[in-house]
Design an enzyme around this catalytic site. Sequence first.
Site, mmCIF file in Angstrom:
data_model
loop_
_atom_site.group_PDB
_atom_site.id
_atom_site.type_symbol
_atom_site.label_atom_id
_atom_site.label_comp_id
_atom_site.label_asym_id
_atom_site.label_seq_id
_atom_site.Cartn_x
_atom_site.Cartn_y
_atom_site.Cartn_z
ATOM 1 N N LYS A 182 3.526 4.116 -7.571
ATOM 2 C CA LYS A 182 2.330 3.279 -7.705
ATOM 3 C C LYS A 182 1.093 4.166 -7.646
ATOM 4 O O LYS A 182 1.011 5.084 -6.828
ATOM 5 C CB LYS A 182 2.281 2.241 -6.595
ATOM 6 C CG LYS A 182 3.361 1.192 -6.789
ATOM 7 C CD LYS A 182 3.124 -0.032 -5.931
ATOM 8 C CE LYS A 182 4.279 -0.980 -6.069
ATOM 9 N NZ LYS A 182 3.991 -2.114 -6.947
ATOM 10 N N ILE A 223 5.451 4.827 -2.296
ATOM 11 C CA ILE A 223 5.873 3.478 -2.709
ATOM 12 C C ILE A 223 5.940 3.449 -4.244
ATOM 13 O O ILE A 223 5.005 3.896 -4.915
ATOM 14 C CB ILE A 223 4.877 2.404 -2.198
ATOM 15 C CG1 ILE A 223 4.724 2.490 -0.676
ATOM 16 C CG2 ILE A 223 5.311 1.009 -2.630
ATOM 17 C CD1 ILE A 223 5.965 2.193 0.123
ATOM 18 N N HIS A 283 -3.263 -0.980 -4.031
ATOM 19 C CA HIS A 283 -1.946 -1.490 -4.435
ATOM 20 C C HIS A 283 -0.996 -1.365 -3.235
ATOM 21 O O HIS A 283 -1.432 -1.003 -2.127
ATOM 22 C CB HIS A 283 -1.432 -0.719 -5.653
ATOM 23 C CG HIS A 283 -1.512 0.777 -5.508
ATOM 24 N ND1 HIS A 283 -0.766 1.477 -4.577
ATOM 25 C CD2 HIS A 283 -2.271 1.705 -6.143
ATOM 26 C CE1 HIS A 283 -1.038 2.757 -4.663
ATOM 27 N NE2 HIS A 283 -1.951 2.923 -5.598
ATOM 28 N N GLU A 307 2.425 10.434 1.068
ATOM 29 C CA GLU A 307 3.158 11.601 0.559
ATOM 30 C C GLU A 307 3.068 11.675 -0.962
ATOM 31 O O GLU A 307 3.409 12.681 -1.561
ATOM 32 C CB GLU A 307 4.625 11.539 1.014
ATOM 33 C CG GLU A 307 4.773 11.791 2.502
ATOM 34 C CD GLU A 307 6.192 11.585 3.009
ATOM 35 O OE1 GLU A 307 7.077 11.219 2.206
ATOM 36 O OE2 GLU A 307 6.410 11.793 4.220
ATOM 37 N N HIS A 343 -1.203 1.813 -0.954
ATOM 38 C CA HIS A 343 -2.256 1.757 0.072
ATOM 39 C C HIS A 343 -1.885 0.764 1.176
ATOM 40 O O HIS A 343 -2.101 1.022 2.363
ATOM 41 C CB HIS A 343 -3.582 1.303 -0.542
ATOM 42 C CG HIS A 343 -4.085 2.151 -1.673
ATOM 43 N ND1 HIS A 343 -4.032 1.755 -2.984
ATOM 44 C CD2 HIS A 343 -4.653 3.380 -1.681
ATOM 45 C CE1 HIS A 343 -4.561 2.686 -3.758
ATOM 46 N NE2 HIS A 343 -4.938 3.697 -2.999
ATOM 47 N N MET A 397 -9.682 5.377 -2.345
ATOM 48 C CA MET A 397 -10.703 5.245 -3.390
ATOM 49 C C MET A 397 -10.695 3.831 -3.963
ATOM 50 O O MET A 397 -11.285 3.570 -5.015
ATOM 51 C CB MET A 397 -10.471 6.279 -4.487
ATOM 52 C CG MET A 397 -10.576 7.715 -3.965
ATOM 53 S SD MET A 397 -11.045 8.905 -5.223
ATOM 54 C CE MET A 397 -9.655 8.774 -6.341
ATOM 55 N N GLY A 398 -10.002 2.913 -3.301
ATOM 56 C CA GLY A 398 -10.022 1.517 -3.731
ATOM 57 C C GLY A 398 -9.049 1.225 -4.864
ATOM 58 O O GLY A 398 -8.198 2.035 -5.199
HETATM 59 P P1 AMP Z 1 -6.281 7.040 -3.413
HETATM 60 O O1 AMP Z 1 -6.968 5.718 -3.334
HETATM 61 O O2 AMP Z 1 -5.527 7.264 -4.674
HETATM 62 O O3 AMP Z 1 -7.197 8.183 -3.044
HETATM 63 O O4 AMP Z 1 -5.159 7.018 -2.278
HETATM 64 C C1 AMP Z 1 -5.474 6.749 -0.941
HETATM 65 C C2 AMP Z 1 -4.283 7.044 -0.090
HETATM 66 O O5 AMP Z 1 -3.182 6.225 -0.501
HETATM 67 C C3 AMP Z 1 -3.800 8.505 -0.200
HETATM 68 O O6 AMP Z 1 -3.427 8.973 1.077
HETATM 69 C C4 AMP Z 1 -2.615 8.386 -1.119
HETATM 70 O O7 AMP Z 1 -1.658 9.404 -0.933
HETATM 71 C C5 AMP Z 1 -2.045 7.030 -0.725
HETATM 72 N N1 AMP Z 1 -1.221 6.507 -1.814
HETATM 73 C C6 AMP Z 1 -1.589 6.296 -3.109
HETATM 74 N N2 AMP Z 1 -0.549 5.866 -3.841
HETATM 75 C C7 AMP Z 1 0.523 5.800 -2.991
HETATM 76 C C8 AMP Z 1 1.891 5.439 -3.150
HETATM 77 N N3 AMP Z 1 2.386 5.054 -4.328
HETATM 78 N N4 AMP Z 1 2.696 5.487 -2.056
HETATM 79 C C9 AMP Z 1 2.198 5.896 -0.863
HETATM 80 N N5 AMP Z 1 0.925 6.255 -0.652
HETATM 81 C C10 AMP Z 1 0.080 6.210 -1.697
#
Ligand code: AMP
Length: 283
Positions: free
Chosen positions: A185, A177, A35, A149, A38, A31-32
């Site tokens: 994060k 992470i 960090h 995860e 991602h 979703m952008g």
């Molecule tokens: P989002 O942009 O929040 O929808 O996340 C996109 C992808 O990044 C998803 O598969 C999340 O699980 C992964 N993601 C987000 N934060 C972390 C993190 N701290 N460590 C590992 N993967 C992450």
Amino acid sequence: MIKVEGTVKAVREQVKAWKKEGLSVGFVPTMGYLHEGHESLIKRAVKENDRVVVSIFVNPMQFGPTEDLASYPRDLEADKKLCDNAGANLIFHPEPEEMYDGGFCSFVDMNGLTNALCGLSRPVHFRGVCTVVNKLFNIVAPDKAYFGEKDAQQLAVIKRMVKDLNMDIEIVGCPIIREADGLAKSSRNTYLNAEERTAGLILSKSIFLGKKMVEDGERDAAKVKAAMVDLINTEPMANIDYVEIVDVNTMKNIDEIKGEILCAIAVGINGKARLIDNFMMTV
Ligand code: AMP
């Protein structure tokens, strides 16, 4: 600089051209407001595939009416730099109208894994996630797709969907992470001021406590949960949504800790952000 495409047609044409050359395609849906979490997914995808597509789409369908769709942070320029530096080849950044035209009325939903944890407090969330991930898979047609995860229930739901619907895509789960002080994060950490961010550390502290108890041999899920809840409740800004230990394959609560378990928590911080964290273990 990395190419950004806003249309389904342009992404399809590019991926088709790569496949014609015999190149493999990895995909990282996001979703952008990217960090290092991602970034770790993108780098893994770059390592394991010839070409990598990152999608950046704040999907309206997975937000409930009172949730943070409008305020969700966005910064395409910074995201482009991160994707470029990590070695991705294409960003798919559609407008909502490109994904959902006026007549849109088809959904992918699930009965089972979503009736727990985040699915209880976010009733429309996983239907939105399954539908958009399905659409993105049909648009990008990747060989492998990478999920964190950090969103453990989402990862389990996507794996199940791919299996149930016979999608020819390998789902790769990547570790959480964290910041140096333990905070997982998240794009949503940006909602917190300095004091609230410190309060947010109660999530990782309770996750580390629960994990240590299980590593030290505790097998009573109620005891582990109670210790975690007690710790979280020492933080005045914290408001628990759930603290649960479930079987990772079914998302059903367990009394005895054994097999492949997921210990997951969701905690509101000062009414500003709802944060999640977890640990998974095979016992
Ligand atoms: P989002 O942009 O929040 O929808 O996340 C996109 C992808 O990044 C998803 O598969 C999340 O699980 C992964 N993601 C987000 N934060 C972390 C993190 N701290 N460590 C590992 N993967 C992450």
